[in-house]
Design a protein around this motif. Structure first.
Motif, short mmCIF file in Angstrom:
data_model
loop_
_atom_site.label_atom_id
_atom_site.label_comp_id
_atom_site.label_asym_id
_atom_site.label_seq_id
_atom_site.Cartn_x
_atom_site.Cartn_y
_atom_site.Cartn_z
N UNK A 162 36.83 39.78 35.66
CA UNK A 162 37.26 40.00 34.26
C UNK A 162 38.76 39.77 34.21
N UNK A 163 39.19 39.21 33.34
CA UNK A 163 40.70 38.91 32.80
C UNK A 163 41.32 40.11 32.93
N UNK A 164 42.58 40.21 33.74
CA UNK A 164 43.20 41.44 34.09
C UNK A 164 43.47 42.19 33.15
N UNK A 165 44.18 41.55 31.77
CA UNK A 165 44.77 42.17 30.77
C UNK A 165 43.61 43.19 30.20
N UNK A 166 42.32 42.69 30.36
CA UNK A 166 41.36 43.83 29.73
C UNK A 166 40.63 44.74 30.68
N UNK A 167 41.12 44.88 31.97
CA UNK A 167 40.64 45.72 32.91
C UNK A 167 40.71 47.18 32.53
N UNK A 168 41.83 47.61 32.06
CA UNK A 168 41.90 49.06 31.87
C UNK A 168 41.23 49.38 30.53
N UNK A 169 40.77 48.53 29.50
CA UNK A 169 40.19 48.78 28.47
C UNK A 169 38.74 48.83 28.93
N UNK A 170 38.16 47.95 29.51
CA UNK A 170 36.89 48.22 29.98
C UNK A 170 36.43 49.27 30.99
N UNK A 171 37.42 49.50 31.90
CA UNK A 171 37.44 50.86 32.68
C UNK A 171 37.32 52.11 31.71
N UNK A 172 38.13 52.22 30.96
CA UNK A 172 38.02 53.46 30.07
C UNK A 172 36.60 53.39 29.18
N UNK A 173 36.47 52.13 28.65
CA UNK A 173 35.25 52.28 27.74
C UNK A 173 33.91 52.36 28.29
N UNK A 174 33.77 51.54 29.38
CA UNK A 174 32.37 51.65 29.86
C UNK A 174 32.39 53.06 30.73
N UNK A 175 33.12 53.88 30.86
CA UNK A 175 32.99 55.17 31.67
C UNK A 175 32.28 56.08 30.60
N UNK A 176 32.40 55.68 29.39
CA UNK A 176 31.63 56.37 28.27
C UNK A 176 30.11 56.14 28.08
N UNK A 177 29.69 54.93 28.56
CA UNK A 177 28.29 54.61 28.64
C UNK A 177 27.36 55.70 29.39
N UNK A 178 26.07 55.60 28.92
CA UNK A 178 25.30 56.37 29.50
C UNK A 178 24.37 55.75 30.63
N UNK A 179 24.32 54.30 30.11
CA UNK A 179 23.49 53.51 31.05
C UNK A 179 24.12 52.15 31.00
N UNK A 180 24.34 51.29 32.07
CA UNK A 180 24.87 50.00 31.83
C UNK A 180 23.92 49.15 32.58
N UNK A 181 23.41 47.77 32.04
CA UNK A 181 22.83 46.97 32.74
C UNK A 181 23.41 45.79 32.38
N UNK A 182 23.42 44.75 33.41
CA UNK A 182 23.89 43.49 33.14
C UNK A 182 23.15 42.49 33.46
N UNK A 183 23.38 41.16 33.07
CA UNK A 183 22.60 40.04 33.16
C UNK A 183 22.43 39.57 34.43
#
Length: 210
Positions: free
Chosen positions: A177-198
């Motif tokens: 992941x591009x470094x400048x997006x890490x904090x955004x993804x870390x914060x928002x993905x913590x709000x997900x109830x379930x995560x699946x990746x391709x």
């Protein structure tokens, strides 16, 4: 009250604008068909959010960030992509594919949201929101100011607190992941109830984000 009124609603946000990519339409059709077979009511959330800065500002940012040769490489890759697209699409008649008709007929689309703020203020209501599939979490090497609104939409930032958030086979399109997006993804993905990746690489990115 009818069974239809009792059915839970699922809003799906994914890529939908296409002239020649059957996969873009079919992956959403398949997901909606499956969810409807389970008794859910589904719809497609359509967004067309422009870049957050002008092309001139983007080129200037790229030059300052990565240097002159990076900018030259960017123009070279864009030129090659345009040439390849012209060659590959010469014998195609995109009008015959009627993708807009298929979206309207099969995917139960919302209106087109042109900004994240519009999506937040007029959010289509659902019990569950799904991001994916496809490369919805690919930042494409763009800087934060340029693409942040698009990515925030695909991270379901607009969804009400009461709703559940799920990703379905979401892809980052890369191994890191591009470094400048890490904090955004870390914060928002913590709000997900379930995560699946391709891809497994996506699972590893999520694991590193905690």
């Amino acid at each position: 009250m009818s069974d239809r009124n009792n059915r839970k609603k699922i809003g799906i946000i994914t890529y939908w604008i296409t002239r020649s990519n059957y996969g873009t339409i079919l992956q959403n059709y398949a997901l909606q068909t499956f969810l409807r077979s389970l008794g859910f009511e589904t719809f497609l959330i359509r967004t067309d959010i422009p870049l957050g800065c002008s092309r001139k500002d983007y080129y200037k940012s790229l030059l300052q960030k990565n240097g002159f040769f990076s900018l030259i490489g960017y123009f070279k890759s864009r030129l090659l992509c345009k040439i390849a697209w012209k060659i590959l699409s010469e014998n195609k008649n995109d009008e015959k594919r009627k993708f807009p008709d298929s979206v309207d007929k099969y995917l139960n689309p919302t209106k087109i949201f042109r900004s994240l703020s519009e999506l937040e203020s007029d959010c289509p209501m659902a019990d569950i929101y799904i991001a994916g599939s496809d490369q919805v979490w690919n930042t494409y090497g763009e800087n934060y100011a340029t693409i942040s609104e698009q990515i925030k939409a695909y991270l379901l930032c607009f969804a009400p607190d009461s709703a559940r958030k799920i990703s379905c086979a979401a892809s980052f399109g890369k191994n890191s992941l591009d470094l400048e997006f890490e904090s955004l993804f870390k914060q928002e993905l913590s709000e997900f109830d379930f995560i699946s990746c391709r891809e497994k690489s996506g699972v590893e990115i999520c694991r590193k984000l905690g």
